[in-house]
Design an enzyme around this catalytic site. Sequence first.
Site, PDB file in Angstrom:
ATOM      1  NE  ARG A 132     -18.622  77.040  24.253  1.00 54.24           N
ATOM      2  CZ  ARG A 132     -19.786  77.638  24.360  1.00 54.24           C
ATOM      3  NH1 ARG A 132     -20.498  77.916  23.291  1.00 54.24           N
ATOM      4  NH2 ARG A 132     -20.267  77.945  25.557  1.00 54.24           N
ATOM      5  CE1 TYR A 148     -33.846  65.974  33.000  1.00 54.99           C
ATOM      6  CE2 TYR A 148     -31.558  65.362  33.373  1.00 54.99           C
ATOM      7  CZ  TYR A 148     -32.656  66.140  33.684  1.00 54.99           C
ATOM      8  OH  TYR A 148     -32.559  67.085  34.666  1.00 54.99           O
ATOM      9  N   GLY A 159     -17.157  68.560  25.970  1.00 56.92           N
ATOM     10  CA  GLY A 159     -17.413  69.505  27.061  1.00 56.92           C
ATOM     11  C   GLY A 159     -16.503  69.253  28.243  1.00 56.92           C
ATOM     12  CE  LYS A 175     -24.721  69.683  40.826  1.00 55.63           C
ATOM     13  NZ  LYS A 175     -24.598  68.658  39.786  1.00 55.63           N
TER      14      LYS A 175
END
Length: 300
Positions: free
Chosen positions: A159, A237, A134, A67
């Site tokens: 994190r 999903y 995230g 990407k």
Amino acid sequence: MSFLKLGIIGYPLTHSLSPLLHAELMRGLGLAGEYAKYELPPEQLVTRLRELEQQGLRGLNVTIPHKVAVMQEMDWLSPQAELAGAVNTIVFETQADNGGIKRRGHNTDIAGFMRSLPPQVREALPHSHLLILGAGGSARAVMTGLIEARTQAITFAVRNPAKALSITSDGQLIKTTLNSPTRLNLVALETVDDLSGFAGLINTTPVGMYPQIETCPLRPALLDSLPESGWVYDLIYRPLETQLLQQASQRNRLSLNGLDMLIYQGICAFELWSGRPVPDPLVNAVRHSLQQQLEASPSP
Ligand code: NAP
């Protein structure tokens, strides 16, 4: 319209639902075409892209890990692809004057996420403080859409805050470009101990995804502190209902899975390739097919 040659590039591509999604869209709109999977490792990106372009493809979806790298292969970038720093859709545009081909790079993850939001959630964004878990590629697409929609504030919980610093600095640039008031903040995930100040929570980590379906990206008991009007959106999903969403539903909070974002990013890409708007009844039919497919085979 002539035969629509489409596809997806990525590596690996084993669990993509995009071929089914686009086959349903072509069938629903009565268009002839194909949507093929092209699994290509990073070192083959440049040469294979040229080959595919010469084979008459109308467009490609782009997924992990291409990407960002594919951006420099484009002749033009949409403002949203520029803002997000990633391309997930390529349109090959044949030039009327000399028959040459121009590559146009778009990012439909942003519009896909925004179109997936229920109207009451979207309308409240300028008054909403959201928590995003995230700070990876999908968090950036989500952030871009939310800044564009003038969301009041976004806190990223991660994190490893040192590793994630660039999300807020890149977000500041997007804010400036769009003249948006969104406040941005970064905290360590383990320090989140109260959700009462948040209108909604968005999980963009893979925690809870198949096969680790028993895991949850934050302590379920924390959801007790989310306002009763609060919502929880999990970009995952597979499964359709993650542990996080189960816990939210048990507490009567609106819970949203990642299927609609997947569907709408695909629809936005398809509309760019075909020039045809996808009507709502077809969106519902596609959702039904993908849902059935995910229920029938929960593993990729
Ligand atoms: P990514 O770029 O790898 O980013 C993942 C993020 O999650 C990173 O910030 C990573 O932190 C964090 N993370 C990973 N494991 C973690 C853990 N055990 N605890 C806490 N944080 C953790 O991945 P992505 O492309 O954003 O995709 C993330 C998820 O979204 C995947 O499940 C993907 O399937 C889903 N997704 C759905 C759609 C859709 O259309 N519905 C679209 C895109 C993505 P580090 O940097 O520290 O590793």
